[in-house]
Structures are given as structure tokens and as C-alpha cells.
Write an enzyme that holds these catalytic residues in place. Sequence first.
Site, mmCIF file in Angstrom:
data_model
loop_
_atom_site.group_PDB
_atom_site.id
_atom_site.type_symbol
_atom_site.label_atom_id
_atom_site.label_comp_id
_atom_site.label_asym_id
_atom_site.label_seq_id
_atom_site.Cartn_x
_atom_site.Cartn_y
_atom_site.Cartn_z
ATOM 1 N N HIS A 190 0.817 -1.219 0.000
ATOM 2 C CA HIS A 190 0.000 0.000 0.000
ATOM 3 C C HIS A 190 0.850 1.268 0.000
ATOM 4 O O HIS A 190 0.370 2.340 0.375
ATOM 5 C CB HIS A 190 -0.984 -0.019 1.178
ATOM 6 C CG HIS A 190 -1.997 -1.131 1.081
ATOM 7 N ND1 HIS A 190 -2.710 -1.615 2.152
ATOM 8 C CD2 HIS A 190 -2.400 -1.850 -0.003
ATOM 9 C CE1 HIS A 190 -3.515 -2.601 1.736
ATOM 10 N NE2 HIS A 190 -3.338 -2.768 0.442
ATOM 11 N N GLY B 233 -1.268 -9.074 12.688
ATOM 12 C CA GLY B 233 -1.901 -7.775 12.933
ATOM 13 C C GLY B 233 -2.651 -7.180 11.762
ATOM 14 O O GLY B 233 -2.607 -5.974 11.557
ATOM 15 N N THR B 234 -3.343 -8.033 11.019
ATOM 16 C CA THR B 234 -4.212 -7.497 9.965
ATOM 17 C C THR B 234 -5.623 -8.031 10.150
ATOM 18 O O THR B 234 -5.802 -9.200 10.500
ATOM 19 C CB THR B 234 -3.687 -7.825 8.548
ATOM 20 O OG1 THR B 234 -4.647 -7.337 7.588
ATOM 21 C CG2 THR B 234 -3.449 -9.309 8.313
#
Length: 237
Positions: A117, A185-186
Site C-alpha cells: 500500500h 496484525g491485519t
Amino acid sequence: MGLEQAREWLANATAVAVLTGAGISAESGIPTFRGASGLWKQYKPEDLATAEAFARDPLLVWEWYNWRRELIRKAQPNAGHRALVRLEIQKPRFTLITQNVDGLHDLAGSGRILKLHGDIWRMRCTSCGSNWPDRRAPLPKLPPHCGCGGLARPGVVWFGEPLPDGMMQEAEHAAAEAQVLLVVGTSALVYPAAGLIPYAKQAGARVIQVNLEPTPYSNMVDCALEGSAGELLPQLI
Ligand code: BJW
Ligand code: ZN
């Protein structure tokens, strides 16, 4: 399947891929997007993280990024980021794939990073398309401009925009050849990044998830560890 089993899979693997999300930086003081204290509780993604929003009100979008840049600039990598640096050193084949734009994996010392991203520390010109690094926070003047006079935008990927050229293919290749995919952690809600989880699984990887809470893939992964990345990753690695 518990921590011990996951630790063994990871220890025995020679090809490892890691997919990280905002949760790995939470313990560095950087807010996540979703969840109780997430950014999207206060701000609407469609107002801030789309090309349409930027076209409508570049100053508003830049004020938000300027504020986040200031927050991130003060942040330091945590034990989770550092554990992944050690993992990279141990493994002959290792790929770090991140959805994060904060640069904390770089700061921790990770080598090659696939930043799906983009990078909040880069700028891109909306006129001539050139891109450049800029680590100033706060920025001296909003909205920032390019040398050509064009309006600059953050070097990140907004909703509805394609990921950087060829990067998803590289990530898929790494996920397919990995014996272990470690997902950290997503919320696994944003695609195509989240698609790497079933992709790796289908290609035969063991998938280990580290998250404070369940995700849509908790029942598909081989091991879903519930806890914080800063505590669990040093125990796993
Ligand atoms: C902890 C913790 C601790 C907390 N320890 N854990 C189906 C297929 C494909 C695409 C789509 C689809 N349906 C819809 C789409 C489109 C869209 C999408 O996915 N939308 C969904 C929301 C439905 N995707 C896109 O638009 C993407 N582009 C695209 O598809 O292009 C197609 C195209 C092709 C050709 C031409 C044109 C277009 C682009 C997606 C871009 C995402 N951008 C953002 C903003 C980046 C810039 C910025 O930072 O400002 O990326 S949105 C935001 O979400 C950010 C993140 O990288 C991303 C993922 O979030 P993440 O990292 O998972 O964070 P959270 O907050 O969601 O979760 C944190 C987790 O951590 C939680 O689970 C916590 O429990 C946990 N946690 N503390 C461990 N201490
Ligand atoms: Zn320009």
C-alpha cells in the site's frame, strides 16, 4: 494448534513469507484503521483514502496525512518488528510483505520489503508522475507541490487504486513458495492483500496468524494465536 506447534513449523521452515498489517505497529503507538480505537471510527475512509476525496479536497486529505506523519515520526519499531528482522536473518528464503505505510519495518532493519500500500514518506506528483522521498513532519506548507508546479499526493495506495506495478505478483510468488506464511496484525478485510492467506494455504503453506482477535480467516489458518504481536512474535521466533 498452539504456540509450541507454530514455533516448530517456523523453526523447521527454510522458506518463509510474512504478511503484516496495522496491528504490528499498534504497540509503537500508531493507531490501526479498524476496531474500537481505529482511525475509521473517527474518519470515513471514503472522505480521506480515495482519489475522489483527494480531488474534492486535497487540503483536508493532506491535513490528515500530515497529522499521521507527525504521529508516525515519533514512533519507534517494537519487539514485533525486531523479531521479524531476526527471522529474516535465519531463513534462506524470506519475504516480508506489508500493508503498512509507516516505514517501521525499514527502521527496525528489515531488508527487502514489499510495501503493498505504498509509503507515507514518499510523495507523488499528480501532474508529471515523478515520485520522491520526503520525511518532513509537519510539512512546511499544505498542500505540497512538485518542482513542476503540480499538486503532490501521498505515495500510498487508496481504495480503488491498483497496487504498485508487479508487487502483488511478487507477493503471490513468495506466498506460494513459502512453507510457512506468518500473518500478523491485519483484519484481513482489504483485498487483494488478504487474498494472500487462502492463496498460500492452497499452495501448501502452513499459515500462522497472530492477532488480538479472530479474523475472517481464523478458521482456515493452521494456527490462530490470539495475543499481541509485540509479545507473541518474540516467543515464536
Ligand atoms: C493487533 C494488535 C497487536 C491490533 N498485535 N494484532 C474484493 C477483491 C479485491 C478488491 C476488493 C474486493 N472487494 C472490495 C475491493 C476493493 C478494496 C477493498 O478491499 N475493500 C474492502 C474494504 C472491502 N481494495 C482496493 O481498493 C485495493 N485496490 C484494488 O483492489 O485495486 C483494484 C484495481 C485494479 C486495477 C485498476 C484499478 C483498481 C486497494 C486497497 C488500498 C488500501 N488502502 C489503505 C490506506 C493506505 C494509505 C494510508 O495508510 O492512509 O490501506 S486502507 C487501510 O486498510 C490501509 C491498510 O493497509 C489496510 C488494511 O488494514 P490492516 O492493516 O488490516 O489494519 P486494520 O486496522 O484493519 O486491522 C488491524 C488488526 O490488527 C486488527 O485485526 C486488530 O485486531 C489487530 N491488532 N493491535 C496484534 N498489538
Ligand atoms: Zn510534477
